[in-house]
Design an enzyme around this catalytic site. Structure first.
Site, PDB file in Angstrom:
ATOM      1  N   ASP A 117      40.037  35.995  43.567  1.00  0.00           N
ATOM      2  CA  ASP A 117      38.607  36.302  43.448  1.00  0.00           C
ATOM      3  C   ASP A 117      37.944  35.135  42.732  1.00  0.00           C
ATOM      4  OD1 ASP A 117      36.357  38.037  44.293  1.00  0.00           O
ATOM      5  OD2 ASP A 117      35.853  38.311  42.332  1.00  0.00           O
ATOM      6  N   TYR A 119      34.025  32.921  41.805  1.00  0.00           N
ATOM      7  CA  TYR A 119      32.695  33.246  40.799  1.00  0.00           C
ATOM      8  C   TYR A 119      31.699  32.010  41.472  1.00  0.00           C
ATOM      9  CZ  TYR A 119      30.550  33.893  36.395  1.00  0.00           C
ATOM     10  OH  TYR A 119      29.419  34.302  35.266  1.00  0.00           O
ATOM     11  N   HIS A 124      24.243  34.280  40.430  1.00  0.00           N
ATOM     12  CA  HIS A 124      24.921  35.277  39.595  1.00  0.00           C
ATOM     13  C   HIS A 124      25.501  34.674  38.287  1.00  0.00           C
ATOM     14  CE1 HIS A 124      27.838  38.341  38.870  1.00  0.00           C
ATOM     15  NE2 HIS A 124      28.735  37.690  38.883  1.00  0.00           N
ATOM     16  N   GLU A 191      30.631  44.742  42.856  1.00  0.00           N
ATOM     17  CA  GLU A 191      30.358  43.308  43.351  1.00  0.00           C
ATOM     18  C   GLU A 191      30.229  43.062  44.818  1.00  0.00           C
ATOM     19  OE1 GLU A 191      31.707  41.194  39.257  1.00  0.00           O
ATOM     20  OE2 GLU A 191      32.864  40.877  41.024  1.00  0.00           O
ATOM     21  N   GLU A 193      30.774  41.128  47.822  1.00  0.00           N
ATOM     22  CA  GLU A 193      31.207  39.856  47.944  1.00  0.00           C
ATOM     23  C   GLU A 193      31.660  39.665  49.697  1.00  0.00           C
ATOM     24  OE1 GLU A 193      34.388  38.502  45.565  1.00  0.00           O
ATOM     25  OE2 GLU A 193      33.741  39.973  44.042  1.00  0.00           O
ATOM     26  N   ASP A 225      34.267  44.194  44.985  1.00  0.00           N
ATOM     27  CA  ASP A 225      35.136  43.929  44.093  1.00  0.00           C
ATOM     28  C   ASP A 225      34.968  45.001  42.918  1.00  0.00           C
ATOM     29  OD1 ASP A 225      37.463  43.160  42.744  1.00  0.00           O
ATOM     30  OD2 ASP A 225      36.066  41.341  41.688  1.00  0.00           O
ATOM     31  N   ARG A 229      33.001  47.266  33.810  1.00  0.00           N
ATOM     32  CA  ARG A 229      32.328  46.294  32.772  1.00  0.00           C
ATOM     33  C   ARG A 229      32.818  46.479  31.430  1.00  0.00           C
ATOM     34  NH1 ARG A 229      31.489  42.489  36.464  1.00  0.00           N
ATOM     35  NH2 ARG A 229      29.916  42.959  37.846  1.00  0.00           N
ATOM     36  N   GLN A 232      36.091  45.541  30.976  1.00  0.00           N
ATOM     37  CA  GLN A 232      36.201  44.199  31.227  1.00  0.00           C
ATOM     38  C   GLN A 232      35.858  43.303  29.984  1.00  0.00           C
ATOM     39  OE1 GLN A 232      33.792  42.655  34.719  1.00  0.00           O
ATOM     40  NE2 GLN A 232      34.414  40.508  34.078  1.00  0.00           N
ATOM     41  N   TYR A 236      38.491  40.849  28.267  1.00  0.00           N
ATOM     42  CA  TYR A 236      38.689  39.435  29.002  1.00  0.00           C
ATOM     43  C   TYR A 236      38.752  37.884  28.201  1.00  0.00           C
ATOM     44  CZ  TYR A 236      33.966  37.510  28.576  1.00  0.00           C
ATOM     45  OH  TYR A 236      32.546  37.151  28.097  1.00  0.00           O
ATOM     46  N   LYS A 245      39.114  44.997  36.668  1.00  0.00           N
ATOM     47  CA  LYS A 245      39.283  44.529  38.093  1.00  0.00           C
ATOM     48  C   LYS A 245      40.375  45.107  38.771  1.00  0.00           C
ATOM     49  CE  LYS A 245      35.468  41.669  37.836  1.00  0.00           C
ATOM     50  NZ  LYS A 245      34.463  41.428  38.759  1.00  0.00           N
ATOM     51  N   THR A 249      40.092  47.132  45.245  1.00  0.00           N
ATOM     52  CA  THR A 249      38.950  46.138  45.735  1.00  0.00           C
ATOM     53  C   THR A 249      39.004  46.763  47.243  1.00  0.00           C
ATOM     54  OG1 THR A 249      39.845  44.223  44.428  1.00  0.00           O
ATOM     55  CG2 THR A 249      38.771  43.837  46.491  1.00  0.00           C
ATOM     56  N   THR A 338      30.871  37.583  43.375  1.00  0.00           N
ATOM     57  CA  THR A 338      29.543  38.417  43.781  1.00  0.00           C
ATOM     58  C   THR A 338      28.599  37.344  44.562  1.00  0.00           C
ATOM     59  OG1 THR A 338      29.814  39.489  41.517  1.00  0.00           O
ATOM     60  CG2 THR A 338      27.693  39.566  42.580  1.00  0.00           C
ATOM     61  N   GLU A 352      23.758  43.050  36.867  1.00  0.00           N
ATOM     62  CA  GLU A 352      22.382  42.078  37.316  1.00  0.00           C
ATOM     63  C   GLU A 352      21.123  42.911  37.491  1.00  0.00           C
ATOM     64  OE1 GLU A 352      23.339  38.095  39.579  1.00  0.00           O
ATOM     65  OE2 GLU A 352      25.077  39.783  39.964  1.00  0.00           O
TER      66      GLU A 352
END
Length: 404
Positions: A117, A119, A124, A191, A193, A225, A229, A232, A236, A245, A249, A338, A352
């Site tokens: 995945d 970014y 974003h 997300e 995508e 995805d 949060r 994460q 992370y 994550k 998916t 995203t 967001e």
């Protein structure tokens, strides 16, 4: 209405013909299907009935043999399919092989090999940077304009649209908590995508160039995805996404071949930094796609992210993913990251849209910052097609169920 008489303007007309895997009503057999309007054509049975040399790749329970067949076969089969559903002399043969979409069961269309995945949306990335690093001089990380950032995900938890998503549990720690806690995620997100599906493999040690993108990538699909949060955020640093994550998916049941999206190809946004040669697409064919995505929660549209704004293209992502010599396998899936546009209505995640929970969305079912149990998220999309038509991408739908 006869199955061949697809209404004018239907985004799943003969100009589209996406591939999936289905079971007919009353059967558990899995077959390669091609969508035509509100019907599904049994592609393997049609190939056998019409003497196609590609029966061996179409009369299968998964798309993987077709994916591995390569670009020449993809083009040949698409031409044949178009003739089978449009030429009147084929109708008596093909009509009995069309199944009402409402009567079939759709499955994960291919066996996923590796999952990566990215970014790739500057909007974003800047939003996330402003949320989590509000005092930074630049909301982008120093490497963002020089390479497509990505991470390796978990292919075994890629699921087809319509599969329920169990709320994940894990460690989380708010800034005011003295120690981490364990329990169900309370900041479950989406997300929006686009996923790209690899067909032709590559050899280990041989990078795939920008110009070879269409020789290796068969098509694309919508992808959600799902992201916890709170899990994460705690895990992370320093190695990136992991349990926040990997729990699920979701992908569409339909894979749209790249050949159906010729009229949707556009140039990506202007580059603001010089690129290293393996990523420099200035002399390449247009690598962007004009895809119009809609995100709905419980049937209420909350966002319409435009894929045309993505800074890094799918070809650049593929080139970067293999530049170190990593090989491709048939069935590899990689997500765009995203998709977010420049306005509030175009953001592709709740992180967001609610600005990390500080500005709740006012929905008919109540206010939302992050997802609650029984919420259902649906992604849909279309792209410009030939002669003013629209090419529909299959939806991605998932409902949140309580933690185990």
């Amino acid at each position: 209405m006869p199955p061949f008489d697809v209404p004018e303007g239907d985004p799943f007309g003969p100009h589209n013909l996406p591939y999936g895997v289905f079971s007919p009503a009353g059967s558990t057999d899995r077959r390669v299907g091609v969508r035509l309007g509100d019907h599904v054509l049994d592609a393997g049975a049609a190939a056998a009935a019409l003497g196609s040399p590609y029966v061996s790749v179409l009369a299968r329970p998964t798309l993987n043999p077709l994916l591995a067949a390569g670009r020449t076969a993809w083009s040949d089969i698409r031409r044949a399919l178009t003739a089978w559903v449009t030429v009147p002399s084929h109708q008596d043969t093909v009509a009995p092989l069309l199944h009402p979409l409402s009567a079939v069961t759709l499955h994960l269309p291919f066996e996923v090999a590796d999952y990566v995945d990215f970014y790739a949306s500057e909007n974003h990335a800047r939003n996330v940077g402003q949320i989590f690093r509000p005092d930074a001089a630049d909301s982008l990380t120093p490497n963002w304009k020089h390479l497509p950032i990505g991470y390796h995900g978990r292919s075994g938890t890629v699921v087809v649209s319509g599969t329920d998503v169990v709320r994940p549990s894990g460690q989380r720690k708010a800034p005011t908590d003295p120690v981490p806690l364990f329990g169900p995620s309370v900041r479950l997100d989406i997300e929006a995508e686009v996923g790209f599906v690899v067909g032709t493999p590559s050899s280990m040690g041989s990078p795939v160039t920008l110009s070879a993108f269409r020789d290796h990538v068969f098509g694309l699909c919508l992808l959600n995805d799902w992201s916890a949060r709170d899990i994460q955020a705690w895990e992370y640093v320093p190695l990136g996404p992991f349990l926040g994550k990997s729990f699920a998916t979701s992908v569409s049941a339909w894979i749209t071949p790249l050949d159906a999206l010729e009229d949707a190809r556009i140039a990506p946004p202007a580059r603001t930094h010089p690129l290293l040669p393996y990523l420099d697409d200035a002399e390449e064919e247009p690598g962007g796609y004009d895809l119009r995505i809609s995100v709905a929660v419980n049937g209420h549209t909350i966002s319409e992210p435009p894929f045309s704004t993505m800074y890094w293209t799918a070809a650049q992502q593929l080139a970067h993913m293999t530049v170190n010599g990593a090989s491709l396998r048939t069935g590899d899936l990689y997500g765009s990251g995203t998709v977010s546009g420049p306005t509030e209505r175009e953001r592709g995640s709740l992180l967001e849209l609610t600005w990390n929970g500080t500005a709740p969305l006012d929905l008919p079912a109540g206010k939302r910052t992050f997802l609650e149990d029984d919420d259902e998220v649906t992604l849909t999309a279309w792209a410009p097609g030939p002669n003013g038509t629209r090419v529909g991408l299959g939806e991605v739908r998932g409902r949140i169920t309580p933690a185990s």
